[in-house]
Write an enzyme that holds these catalytic residues in place. Structure first.
Site, short mmCIF file in Angstrom:
data_model
loop_
_atom_site.label_atom_id
_atom_site.label_comp_id
_atom_site.label_asym_id
_atom_site.label_seq_id
_atom_site.Cartn_x
_atom_site.Cartn_y
_atom_site.Cartn_z
N ASN A 136 -16.13 -23.27 2.44
CA ASN A 136 -15.05 -22.94 3.38
C ASN A 136 -14.61 -24.19 4.13
O ASN A 136 -15.40 -25.10 4.36
CB ASN A 136 -15.54 -21.88 4.38
CG ASN A 136 -14.39 -21.25 5.12
OD1 ASN A 136 -13.38 -20.90 4.52
ND2 ASN A 136 -14.50 -21.12 6.43
N LYS A 144 -10.17 -4.17 11.17
CA LYS A 144 -11.26 -3.67 10.32
C LYS A 144 -12.60 -3.54 11.05
O LYS A 144 -13.40 -2.66 10.74
CB LYS A 144 -11.42 -4.53 9.08
CG LYS A 144 -10.28 -4.35 8.08
CD LYS A 144 -10.53 -5.09 6.79
CE LYS A 144 -9.31 -4.96 5.88
NZ LYS A 144 -9.50 -5.58 4.57
N GLY A 199 -12.57 -12.28 5.91
CA GLY A 199 -12.88 -10.88 5.63
C GLY A 199 -12.98 -10.58 4.14
O GLY A 199 -13.89 -9.85 3.72
N ALA A 200 -12.09 -11.15 3.34
CA ALA A 200 -12.10 -10.86 1.91
C ALA A 200 -13.37 -11.45 1.27
O ALA A 200 -14.02 -10.80 0.44
CB ALA A 200 -10.85 -11.42 1.26
N ASP A 226 -12.86 -2.38 -0.32
CA ASP A 226 -12.38 -3.69 -0.78
C ASP A 226 -13.29 -4.28 -1.87
O ASP A 226 -12.82 -4.73 -2.91
CB ASP A 226 -12.35 -4.70 0.39
CG ASP A 226 -11.20 -4.42 1.34
OD1 ASP A 226 -10.19 -3.86 0.91
OD2 ASP A 226 -11.35 -4.77 2.54
N SER A 286 0.81 -1.23 0.00
CA SER A 286 0.00 0.00 0.00
C SER A 286 0.84 1.28 0.00
O SER A 286 0.54 2.19 -0.78
CB SER A 286 -0.97 0.01 1.19
OG SER A 286 -1.94 -0.98 0.98
N LEU A 303 -7.82 -13.92 -5.65
CA LEU A 303 -7.43 -12.70 -4.93
C LEU A 303 -5.94 -12.68 -4.56
O LEU A 303 -5.41 -11.64 -4.19
CB LEU A 303 -8.29 -12.50 -3.68
CG LEU A 303 -9.80 -12.35 -3.90
CD1 LEU A 303 -10.46 -11.71 -2.69
CD2 LEU A 303 -10.15 -11.55 -5.15
N GLY A 331 -13.74 -19.67 0.63
CA GLY A 331 -13.29 -18.94 1.81
C GLY A 331 -14.46 -18.21 2.45
O GLY A 331 -15.49 -17.98 1.80
N ALA A 332 -14.32 -17.92 3.74
CA ALA A 332 -15.41 -17.21 4.45
C ALA A 332 -14.83 -16.20 5.43
O ALA A 332 -15.43 -15.90 6.46
CB ALA A 332 -16.31 -18.22 5.17
#
Ligand code: ATR
Length: 296
Positions: free
Chosen positions: A164, A80, A143-144, A116, A31, A235, A140-141
């Site tokens: 997941n 977050k 944050g993303a 995001d 970042s 991702l 997946g489960a």
């Protein structure tokens, strides 16, 4: 004892507005490179810095930043959700997700946004027509995955299958999504082992776990086919994962996560500067990130 690296000395940069990445860890993050490349291109004298911040220091750091010339911050793992609670107001999308990755310090208030999902959606739109998909499989489960699922539902893609490793987490996310989007209830949890049978024509597959990050391994058994019109959005960035290789071998199309990384960064920067997204030099961000990833 607190291990946060943010100190007030770091913040005394006279006359120079700052932007921050707050997380733990942050040393691996692209970042600062991406944001400073864009700021340089825009000829804005603003410095983007990263700070590793412990949970117990997080609220204090956020509250002190505006007093020290910061105009905003990005928030990453593990802050977050706590960042969401510190905000005086939220954008609609952040409110839906209950998590923020962007804080805007404005008029003694903290505005929370979550870029995001929209960053990912915009990068997807650069490569394919997301509205053409009949449904999506999200692997997946965490944050993303959460940001991706909310964004899909917000854009009317309502047939979702969430796979997941820990099935309770997928089921909990399904419940949350059903409550947040009551009219769109074709959202179900499934097992990772069901991946191949769920794959159909015009399916969007989004791989959100960290498996494959080192160039090997896959969270699902690699399929021996790839249906026409299906698309993989991976991702992970900076490498071709085994799942991506499989898709390409079967003549399918895919993208890695670099577009999402730069897309969310560009959305955040537009918010901090108060300019339209189109004015952010996303190409400069992508170029800087690609150069860093490919340099030894
Ligand atoms: P992020 O914010 O990047 O999504 P996260 O919230 O920690 O990170 O979520 C990580 C995701 O990767 C989870 O879905 C996790 O599965 P579990 O809920 O079962 O932990 C998934 N994940 C991580 N390592 C995995 C592995 N070896 N195999 C399968 N899934 C894995």
């Amino acid at each position: 004892m607190s291990k946060s690296t943010l100190t007030t000395e770091l913040l005394t940069i006279p006359g120079l507005p700052t932007l921050w990445l707050l997380g733990r860890p942050v040393s691996h993050s692209l970042s600062p490179l991406i944001q400073n490349s864009a700021l340089q291109k825009l000829q804005r004298k603003i410095l983007y810095l990263a700070a590793s911040v412990d949970n117990e220091d997080f609220a204090g750091v956020v509250r002190s930043l505006p007093k020290m010339g910061a105009i905003g911050a990005n928030v990453t793992v593990p802050h977050k959700v706590s960042a969401f609670q510190l905000c005086h107001e939220h954008t609609e999308r952040a409110k839906k997700m209950g998590a923020v990755n962007t804080l805007i310090f404005r008029d003694n208030r903290i505005v929370g946004d979550n870029t995001d999902g929209i960053g990912w959606w915009n990068s997807l739109g650069q490569d394919c027509n997301p509205q053409a998909f009949q449904g999506a499989i999200v692997i997946g489960a965490g944050g993303a995955a959460r940001a991706v699922c909310h964004t899909l539902l917000m854009h009317g893609i309502s047939r979702l299958r969430l796979l997941n490793r820990t099935e309770e987490k997928a089921r909990a996310l399904v419940e949350e999504l059903r409550k947040a989007y009551p009219g769109q209830n074709d959202v179900r949890a499934a097992k990772l082992t069901e991946f191949a049978e769920l794959l159909e024509r015009e399916t969007l597959v989004v791989q959100t776990t960290s498996v494959g990050m080192k160039g090997e391994g896959s969270p699902v058994k690699l399929p021996d086919f790839w249906p026409q019109g299906s698309y993989l959005s991976e991702l992970i960035y900076g490498r071709t994962t085994p799942l991506m290789k499989t898709v390409l071998q079967h003549g399918g199309a895919c993208q890695d996560g670099l577009g999402m990384l730069c897309g969310q960064a560009a959305e955040s920067l537009a918010g901090w500067l108060g300019v339209p997204f189109e004015e952010i030099p996303i190409d400069a961000m992508m170029k800087a990130a690609r150069e860093r990833i490919t340099s030894p």
